[in-house]
Design an enzyme around this catalytic site. Structure first.
Site, PDB file in Angstrom:
ATOM      1  N   GLY A  71       0.797  -1.210   0.000  1.00 12.11           N
ATOM      2  CA  GLY A  71       0.000   0.000   0.000  1.00 12.11           C
ATOM      3  C   GLY A  71       0.838   1.272   0.000  1.00 12.11           C
ATOM      4  O   GLY A  71       0.514   2.254  -0.675  1.00 12.11           O
ATOM      5  N   THR A  72       1.915   1.250   0.740  1.00 13.50           N
ATOM      6  CA  THR A  72       2.744   2.451   0.834  1.00 13.50           C
ATOM      7  C   THR A  72       3.346   2.785  -0.521  1.00 13.50           C
ATOM      8  O   THR A  72       3.304   3.946  -0.975  1.00 13.50           O
ATOM      9  CB  THR A  72       3.850   2.248   1.884  1.00 13.50           C
ATOM     10  OG1 THR A  72       3.230   1.927   3.132  1.00 13.50           O
ATOM     11  CG2 THR A  72       4.700   3.488   2.034  1.00 13.50           C
ATOM     12  N   ASN A 151      -8.460   3.840   8.024  1.00  9.82           N
ATOM     13  CA  ASN A 151      -7.896   2.704   8.742  1.00  9.82           C
ATOM     14  C   ASN A 151      -8.122   2.750  10.246  1.00  9.82           C
ATOM     15  O   ASN A 151      -8.047   1.737  10.909  1.00  9.82           O
ATOM     16  CB  ASN A 151      -6.393   2.610   8.466  1.00  9.82           C
ATOM     17  CG  ASN A 151      -5.707   3.948   8.608  1.00  9.82           C
ATOM     18  OD1 ASN A 151      -6.007   4.892   7.885  1.00  9.82           O
ATOM     19  ND2 ASN A 151      -4.785   4.045   9.559  1.00  9.82           N
ATOM     20  N   GLN A 185      -7.759  -0.429   3.075  1.00  8.50           N
ATOM     21  CA  GLN A 185      -8.621  -0.967   4.130  1.00  8.50           C
ATOM     22  C   GLN A 185      -9.962  -1.454   3.583  1.00  8.50           C
ATOM     23  O   GLN A 185     -10.605  -2.312   4.186  1.00  8.50           O
ATOM     24  CB  GLN A 185      -8.887   0.101   5.207  1.00  8.50           C
ATOM     25  CG  GLN A 185      -7.683   0.426   6.057  1.00  8.50           C
ATOM     26  CD  GLN A 185      -7.296  -0.701   7.003  1.00  8.50           C
ATOM     27  OE1 GLN A 185      -8.112  -1.537   7.380  1.00  8.50           O
ATOM     28  NE2 GLN A 185      -6.041  -0.725   7.397  1.00  8.50           N
ATOM     29  N   ALA A 206      -1.985  -6.471  -0.147  1.00  9.30           N
ATOM     30  CA  ALA A 206      -2.424  -7.863  -0.005  1.00  9.30           C
ATOM     31  C   ALA A 206      -2.560  -8.299   1.448  1.00  9.30           C
ATOM     32  O   ALA A 206      -3.400  -9.146   1.764  1.00  9.30           O
ATOM     33  CB  ALA A 206      -1.438  -8.775  -0.735  1.00  9.30           C
ATOM     34  N   HIS A 207      -1.762  -7.710   2.346  1.00  9.80           N
ATOM     35  CA  HIS A 207      -1.755  -8.269   3.698  1.00  9.80           C
ATOM     36  C   HIS A 207      -2.974  -7.875   4.530  1.00  9.80           C
ATOM     37  O   HIS A 207      -3.136  -8.348   5.651  1.00  9.80           O
ATOM     38  CB  HIS A 207      -0.433  -7.977   4.426  1.00  9.80           C
ATOM     39  CG  HIS A 207      -0.221  -6.578   4.896  1.00  9.80           C
ATOM     40  ND1 HIS A 207      -0.467  -6.180   6.182  1.00  9.80           N
ATOM     41  CD2 HIS A 207       0.252  -5.489   4.247  1.00  9.80           C
ATOM     42  CE1 HIS A 207      -0.158  -4.892   6.308  1.00  9.80           C
ATOM     43  NE2 HIS A 207       0.277  -4.451   5.150  1.00  9.80           N
ATOM     44  N   THR A 243      12.165  -7.274 -10.300  1.00 12.32           N
ATOM     45  CA  THR A 243      11.682  -8.632 -10.548  1.00 12.32           C
ATOM     46  C   THR A 243      10.406  -8.887  -9.745  1.00 12.32           C
ATOM     47  O   THR A 243      10.367  -8.610  -8.540  1.00 12.32           O
ATOM     48  CB  THR A 243      12.770  -9.653 -10.146  1.00 12.32           C
ATOM     49  OG1 THR A 243      13.926  -9.390 -10.941  1.00 12.32           O
ATOM     50  CG2 THR A 243      12.303 -11.086 -10.372  1.00 12.32           C
ATOM     51  N   CYS A 331       1.594   7.658  22.470  1.00 19.79           N
ATOM     52  CA  CYS A 331       2.708   6.826  22.901  1.00 19.79           C
ATOM     53  C   CYS A 331       3.011   5.712  21.910  1.00 19.79           C
ATOM     54  O   CYS A 331       4.147   5.467  21.573  1.00 19.79           O
ATOM     55  CB  CYS A 331       2.407   6.210  24.249  1.00 19.79           C
ATOM     56  SG  CYS A 331       2.747   7.351  25.561  1.00 19.79           S
TER      57      CYS A 331
END
Ligand SMILES: Cc1ncc(COP(=O)(O)O)c(C=O)c1O
Lengths: 412, 127
Positions: A71-72, A151, A185, A206-207, A243, A331
């Site tokens: 995504g990034t 998200n 998301q 994908a994750h 690749t 935090c």
């Protein structure tokens, strides 16, 4: 100890069936998809099949899918790829205040390099208003980038309306305005159709879909030209050198196919359990606020602010009892600012610091939610007993009760 | 960010949590940067801290430092309590992440403020 994973917006477990699909490509089918020989062609065919599945998930064509690392990278390629390509036509970008850091960070960096950024507010329900988008449009606006679903609070943004707006502008002769949406998301949790949305670019990872980390895709509509950001290879039709990660891409394809087939069951299942969670928490824990629009949101996510306490303390207490959640509190995010997303809803610092995100998955069970409802109220209560803010509030409330009695007394 | 087992135990079962109603000394300090808060109430007799109770709001290090502090100073002389260092508090928790040392600083500041207040109130009584 029982373990309950309610952090599916951070990442999802890899589906067994997805693992099965990718294993051959980690073992005997190891070819480089660019090679001409049998091994390469076997890998090429697998990549093409996966690309088709990813395209089908969002109703795109296979050659509109650029496979990349997640995504990034998709957000980087979309935004930088567009604005660098049309820098001579304009340098204004419209985005929202609640984008993921992968969009926010790119916009911030571009701002330092001379682009102008308008960051739209989201009001107390966490939703961008189309009127604000329209009002922000300028002759030099080249890109609108607003996420499809957030998200942290799960709110769904009016992307289809923005798509219609962009098409209207085009019909009036405007040539250099594009719409990008981060659907990382949203995919697999709501229907995502690039024709319905009318977007030019759309990011996937994908994750979040029960496939491994480190692979994703950018949808790039046929007519759209991008300045590539990864140079040095001819892969992905010159749009992204490197690749192909064949096993991961195969897994992504398998996961996309499953997401498409099972979408409506997954939505129904997650929404039922999420609603059970929210009803249960509301019945058992006082002084809470649900963050984000109540209906215009993803089915798997609930974001709750617990007054008087800070999110990370609650997170650690829940973790010690086997429950995994997340918080936007300063935090844990490593910044001093409490969650910019919750702040954007107009909540005060205390509410922003006390926010917890519960994100369910397709494999979350009724027993998981019942367990959370058993341990959560005690964890909140323990932290509140420690909290001077809570003690001050209790004292204030006692005074209010006493005052009311005083007021009522003479009347009796 | 990883925390030690002792740290997490302080978080799950805080020591000496609460407030002493008729405390001899008390202080509430706020970290102006992040809004974290620590409140300490003490019972003191014969120059010794007999009971120490804390309340805390903020990130986990603030809660854990409050707990470690309140446990540590019970039974100490006022002089010893005034000399408790950030390092002692961090050590009691098996260390603090580098960026969280300010939580120990808040604990040290709060106990000193409470003891200063106690000294001032003596002064008022004498006067
Ligand atoms: C909305 C959104 N965009 C982008 C990303 C980044 O995706 P990736 O982890 O694949 O780089 C995430 C992941 O947390 C996300 O939630």
């Amino acid at each position: 100890m029982r373990r309950v994973y309610l952090d599916n917006s951070a990442t999802t477990p890899v589906d067994r069936r997805v693992v099965e699909a990718m294993i051959p490509y980690l073992t005997e089918k190891f070819g480089n998809a660019s090679s001409v020989h049998f091994f390469g062609q076997e890998a090429r065919a697998a990549v093409d099949r996966a690309r088709r599945e990813v395209a089908l998930l969002i109703n795109a064509r296979p050659n509109e899918i650029v496979l990349l690392s997640g995504g990034t990278e998709a957000n980087n390629l979309a935004i930088r790829g567009i604005v660098e390509n049309v820098a001579d036509h304009g340098r204004h970008i419209i985005t929202s205040l609640i984008e993921h850091s992968a969009v926010r960070g790119v916009c911030d960096a571009l701002e330092k390099r001379g682009w102008e950024i308008t960051r739209l507010p989201v009001y107390d329900d966490g939703v961008v208003r189309l009127d604000d988008v329209r009002a922000a449009l300028r002759p030099d606006t080249v890109l609108i980038t607003v996420m499809l679903a957030n998200n942290e609070i799960g709110t769904i943004q009016p992307i289809a309306e923005m798509g219609a707006l962009v098409r209207e502008e085009r019909a009036r002769g405007r040539r250099h305005l594009w719409l990008h949406t981060d659907a990382v998301q949203a995919a697999g949790r709501m229907p995502v159709d690039v024709e319905v949305l009318g977007c030019d670019l759309l990011s996937l990872s994908a994750h979040k879909l029960y496939a491994p980390k480190g692979v994703g895709a950018l949808f790039v509509r046929r007519s759209v030209r991008l300045t590539p950001q990864n140079i040095g290879g001819h892969q992905e039709r010159e749009r992204r050198g490197g690749t192909e990660a064949v096993p991961s891409v195969v897994a992504f394809g398998a996961a996309a196919a499953l997401a498409r087939e099972e979408l409506s069951q997954r939505i129904d299942h997650m929404q039922r359990l999420r609603d059970h969670l929210e009803t249960g928490v509301a019945a058992r824990v006082p002084d809470i606020v649900f963050n984000g629009h109540r209906t215009q949101r993803l089915p798997h996510l609930s974001n709750i602010s617990f007054r008087f306490i800070e999110g990370e303390g609650l997170l650690i207490n829940l973790d010690m009892q086997g429950v995994a959640v997340s918080t936007g509190s300063a935090c844990s995010s490593g910044s001093l600012e409490p969650s910019p997303i919750i702040r954007a809803l107009g909540r005060d610092d205390e509410m922003a610091r006390g926010s917890i995100r519960f994100s369910l998955g397709k494999d979350t069970t009724d027993e998981d939610i019942d367990y959370v409802l058993e341990v959560l109220p005690r964890a909140v209560e323990n932290l509140r007993r420690l909290s001077p803010l809570y003690q001050h509030a209790l004292a204030d409330r006692a005074c209010v009760v006493a005052d009311e009695k005083d007021v009522l007394a003479p009347a009796i | 960010m990883t925390y030690s087992d002792i740290f997490k135990d302080h978080l799950a079962s805080p020591r000496n949590a609460g407030e002493i109603p008729d405390a001899d000394a008390s202080a509430e300090r706020i970290n102006p940067v992040c809004g974290d808060r620590l409140r300490l109430t003490l019972l003191i007799s014969d120059g010794r801290i007999e009971r120490a109770r804390f309340l805390a709001y903020g990130c986990p290090p603030t809660l854990a430092c409050g707990s470690a502090l309140a446990e540590m100073i019970e039974g100490m002389t006022i002089e010893a309590a005034r000399c408790v260092s950030r390092q002692q508090i961090a050590d009691a928790l098996d260390g603090l992440p580098a960026r969280k040392q300010h939580a120990a600083a808040l604990a040290v500041e709060t106990v000193r403020a409470a003891l200063d207040a106690e000294r001032d109130s003596d002064f008022v009584m004498v006067k």
